[in-house]
Motif scaffolding. Sequence first.
Motif, mmCIF file in Angstrom:
data_model
loop_
_atom_site.group_PDB
_atom_site.id
_atom_site.type_symbol
_atom_site.label_atom_id
_atom_site.label_comp_id
_atom_site.label_asym_id
_atom_site.label_seq_id
_atom_site.Cartn_x
_atom_site.Cartn_y
_atom_site.Cartn_z
ATOM 1 N N LEU A 227 -1.769 -13.196 42.014
ATOM 2 C CA LEU A 227 -1.792 -12.847 40.582
ATOM 3 C C LEU A 227 -2.409 -11.459 40.399
ATOM 4 C CD1 LEU A 227 -1.322 -13.628 37.616
ATOM 5 C CD2 LEU A 227 -3.584 -14.688 37.611
ATOM 6 N N VAL A 228 -3.501 -11.199 41.119
ATOM 7 C CA VAL A 228 -4.149 -9.886 41.005
ATOM 8 C C VAL A 228 -3.173 -8.797 41.458
ATOM 9 C CG1 VAL A 228 -6.041 -8.438 41.871
ATOM 10 C CG2 VAL A 228 -6.494 -10.812 41.214
ATOM 11 N N SER A 229 -2.485 -9.047 42.555
ATOM 12 C CA SER A 229 -1.509 -8.047 43.045
ATOM 13 C C SER A 229 -0.425 -7.791 42.002
ATOM 14 C CB SER A 229 -0.824 -8.527 44.330
ATOM 15 O OG SER A 229 -1.774 -8.764 45.307
ATOM 16 N N LEU A 230 0.046 -8.877 41.382
ATOM 17 C CA LEU A 230 1.094 -8.740 40.358
ATOM 18 C C LEU A 230 0.594 -7.891 39.188
ATOM 19 C CD1 LEU A 230 3.962 -10.326 39.869
ATOM 20 C CD2 LEU A 230 2.650 -11.496 38.122
ATOM 21 N N CYS A 231 -0.656 -8.168 38.788
ATOM 22 C CA CYS A 231 -1.224 -7.460 37.633
ATOM 23 C C CYS A 231 -1.331 -5.958 37.896
ATOM 24 C CB CYS A 231 -2.620 -7.989 37.298
ATOM 25 S SG CYS A 231 -2.593 -9.640 36.641
ATOM 26 N N PHE A 232 -1.638 -5.605 39.170
ATOM 27 C CA PHE A 232 -1.844 -4.183 39.487
ATOM 28 C C PHE A 232 -0.629 -3.545 40.174
ATOM 29 C CE2 PHE A 232 -6.067 -5.781 38.749
ATOM 30 C CZ PHE A 232 -6.619 -4.761 37.978
ATOM 31 N N SER A 233 0.510 -4.247 40.115
ATOM 32 C CA SER A 233 1.703 -3.706 40.769
ATOM 33 C C SER A 233 2.282 -2.519 40.005
ATOM 34 C CB SER A 233 2.772 -4.801 40.868
ATOM 35 O OG SER A 233 3.183 -5.171 39.556
ATOM 36 N N GLY A 234 1.851 -2.354 38.754
ATOM 37 C CA GLY A 234 2.388 -1.277 37.923
ATOM 38 C C GLY A 234 3.724 -1.661 37.297
ATOM 39 N N GLU A 235 4.184 -2.872 37.593
ATOM 40 C CA GLU A 235 5.520 -3.273 37.081
ATOM 41 C C GLU A 235 5.452 -3.953 35.720
ATOM 42 O OE1 GLU A 235 8.296 -5.433 39.614
ATOM 43 O OE2 GLU A 235 7.086 -4.738 41.317
ATOM 44 N N PHE A 236 4.259 -4.457 35.355
ATOM 45 C CA PHE A 236 4.180 -5.270 34.131
ATOM 46 C C PHE A 236 3.025 -4.838 33.241
ATOM 47 C CE2 PHE A 236 5.712 -8.008 37.605
ATOM 48 C CZ PHE A 236 6.952 -8.360 37.099
ATOM 49 N N TYR A 237 3.260 -4.925 31.923
ATOM 50 C CA TYR A 237 2.146 -4.801 30.979
ATOM 51 C C TYR A 237 1.390 -6.132 30.969
ATOM 52 C CZ TYR A 237 4.298 -0.559 29.146
ATOM 53 O OH TYR A 237 4.812 0.682 29.028
ATOM 54 N N ALA A 238 0.139 -6.093 30.490
ATOM 55 C CA ALA A 238 -0.686 -7.308 30.454
ATOM 56 C C ALA A 238 0.027 -8.427 29.687
ATOM 57 C CB ALA A 238 -2.030 -6.999 29.813
ATOM 58 N N GLU A 240 3.129 -8.939 29.359
ATOM 59 C CA GLU A 240 4.257 -9.504 30.124
ATOM 60 C C GLU A 240 3.752 -10.516 31.159
ATOM 61 O OE1 GLU A 240 7.645 -6.079 30.266
ATOM 62 O OE2 GLU A 240 5.776 -5.624 31.309
ATOM 63 N N VAL A 241 2.623 -10.187 31.793
ATOM 64 C CA VAL A 241 2.064 -11.123 32.775
ATOM 65 C C VAL A 241 1.633 -12.395 32.051
ATOM 66 C CG1 VAL A 241 0.247 -11.523 34.471
ATOM 67 C CG2 VAL A 241 1.309 -9.271 34.309
ATOM 68 N N MET A 242 0.990 -12.207 30.881
ATOM 69 C CA MET A 242 0.521 -13.366 30.115
ATOM 70 C C MET A 242 1.702 -14.278 29.761
ATOM 71 S SD MET A 242 -2.501 -14.140 29.466
ATOM 72 C CE MET A 242 -3.343 -15.428 28.631
ATOM 73 N N LYS A 243 2.821 -13.667 29.386
ATOM 74 C CA LYS A 243 4.005 -14.471 29.032
ATOM 75 C C LYS A 243 4.519 -15.264 30.229
ATOM 76 C CE LYS A 243 6.244 -12.858 24.926
ATOM 77 N NZ LYS A 243 6.801 -11.610 24.449
ATOM 78 N N LYS A 244 4.411 -14.655 31.426
ATOM 79 C CA LYS A 244 4.844 -15.374 32.643
ATOM 80 C C LYS A 244 4.012 -16.638 32.844
ATOM 81 C CE LYS A 244 6.516 -11.793 35.804
ATOM 82 N NZ LYS A 244 7.798 -12.453 36.148
ATOM 83 N N GLY A 247 4.123 -19.754 28.103
ATOM 84 C CA GLY A 247 5.354 -19.592 27.311
ATOM 85 C C GLY A 247 6.570 -19.548 28.206
ATOM 86 N N GLN A 248 6.473 -18.706 29.272
ATOM 87 C CA GLN A 248 7.646 -18.592 30.147
ATOM 88 C C GLN A 248 7.325 -18.975 31.587
ATOM 89 O OE1 GLN A 248 9.239 -14.711 29.309
ATOM 90 N NE2 GLN A 248 9.687 -15.316 27.224
ATOM 91 N N GLY A 249 6.264 -19.773 31.756
ATOM 92 C CA GLY A 249 5.938 -20.257 33.100
ATOM 93 C C GLY A 249 6.534 -21.644 33.315
ATOM 94 N N GLY A 250 6.145 -22.283 34.410
ATOM 95 C CA GLY A 250 6.530 -23.677 34.669
ATOM 96 C C GLY A 250 8.032 -23.902 34.725
ATOM 97 N N LEU A 251 8.500 -24.963 34.080
ATOM 98 C CA LEU A 251 9.936 -25.299 34.125
ATOM 99 C C LEU A 251 10.794 -24.142 33.641
ATOM 100 C CD1 LEU A 251 10.264 -28.975 32.733
ATOM 101 C CD2 LEU A 251 10.041 -28.230 35.107
ATOM 102 N N VAL A 252 10.312 -23.436 32.596
ATOM 103 C CA VAL A 252 11.100 -22.317 32.044
ATOM 104 C C VAL A 252 11.351 -21.284 33.143
ATOM 105 C CG1 VAL A 252 11.105 -20.420 30.376
ATOM 106 C CG2 VAL A 252 10.221 -22.646 29.696
ATOM 107 N N ALA A 253 10.305 -20.958 33.916
ATOM 108 C CA ALA A 253 10.434 -19.924 34.949
ATOM 109 C C ALA A 253 11.368 -20.367 36.075
ATOM 110 C CB ALA A 253 9.062 -19.581 35.501
ATOM 111 N N TYR A 254 11.220 -21.619 36.503
ATOM 112 C CA TYR A 254 12.008 -22.084 37.653
ATOM 113 C C TYR A 254 13.433 -22.483 37.268
ATOM 114 C CZ TYR A 254 7.873 -22.395 40.710
ATOM 115 O OH TYR A 254 6.769 -22.105 41.461
#
Length: 370
Positions: A227-238, A240-244, A247-254
């Motif tokens: 999670l820390v790596s994802l947050c600092f990957s430069g690919e996502f705003y905070a 966007e990570v929160m939404k993952k 709201g968009q985690g779990g069954l929605v994500a998979y």
Amino acid sequence: MHQIEFRILVINPGSTSTKIGIFDNERPVFEKTIRHDTEAIHSFDSVIDQYTFRKETILEALDYEGINISKLSCVVGRGGLLRPIEGGTYSVNEPMLKDLKNGYAGEHASNLGGILAFEIAEGLNIPSFIVDPVVVDEMDEIARISGVPEMERKSIFHALNQKAVARRVAKQLNKSYEALRLIVVHMGGGITVGVHKDGRVVDVNNGLHGEGPFSPERAGTVPIGDLVSLCFSGEFYAEEVMKKLVGQGGLVAYLGTNDARTVEERIENGDKKAELIYDAMAYQVAKEIGSASTVLYGQVDVIILTGGLAFGKEFVKKITDRVEWISDCIIQPGENELQALAEGGLRVLREEETAKVYPGGKTIARVSLD
Ligand SMILES: Nc1ncnc2c1ncn2[C@@H]1O[C@H](COP(=O)(O)OP(=O)(O)OP(=O)(O)O)[C@@H](O)[C@H]1O
Ligand SMILES: CCCC(=O)O
């Protein structure tokens, strides 16, 4: 004939719907789930911006049913992400309205409950209340320690339904809620597993902000290094990570859906990925129950499974097969939140309880929503 002492309007705003009810004393005389079009809801920048839209929708629904709101005795809303407080019925006051409006502990549809209740009640000169908001905090000190001193574990869970269902089961067992040691598992869009001891929820996973099993819409606990790596990957705003995660985690994500019934259909039609993910969700719920049982040294009177997912017989079986050695399991599908809100308001109107005061003040004053 049963005498009507009080008529109560209850309001339960959810992420995709607003549930409302009219109760004459404890008796529901009208209940409606107003489903909101996803596009309509997402057209607002924030939850609080949905206020006028939701209020008008509620008043229109009541008007359509020919319900005269001038006869109401009080309005009760589901409480939101406030400061941590003990369970019970609270009068809506100015500090509460400010915290709900400013999203003191974050955004959640239930933040609108107290505001809508207050605004409708104020026009009628009657009281407004919230009952058992999602921030009910009765956790033991030991449960607050996270492992990182800057981060305290927090109590954010389906307090209203967990407490209501626990009391209902206690009644069925002819025991007092306070005398039972329960594990209550609410399985809805989010999943929370509460340890109820001596009438208090002494430990529970923070269902909203990343703890516990994954759920239809929440990621639950995730590998923190990744999670820390994802947050600092430069690919996502905070955000966007929160939404993952929410709201968009779990069954929605998979699986691209938050609807367990759709997942069950896919499994029936031979979808192996859907089967693995659904199994994994049940596996994680069972693991959380096992963990919760250690809080009670294994002395658990009953495990209660509730929420929409508890309607899924196969899903429930996958869980109970793994946890039945701990204690009996009682299944209470769905939720009884409107009834619980009405009963919370009624206890105060009947003077069986005094409304609690949200910290920070006693006055009820108007707070501008502009
Ligand atoms: N009959 C059913 N069988 C299986 N799953 C069901 C059934 N009915 C509802 N569900 C599932 O329950 C989940 C929603 O539960 P629920 O309505 O308790 O959640 P919510 O109120 O939206 O969110 P929350 O309970 O977290 O506040 C969805 O995944 C839905 O598909
Ligand atoms: C009610 C708090 C937990 C969640 O929304 O998932």
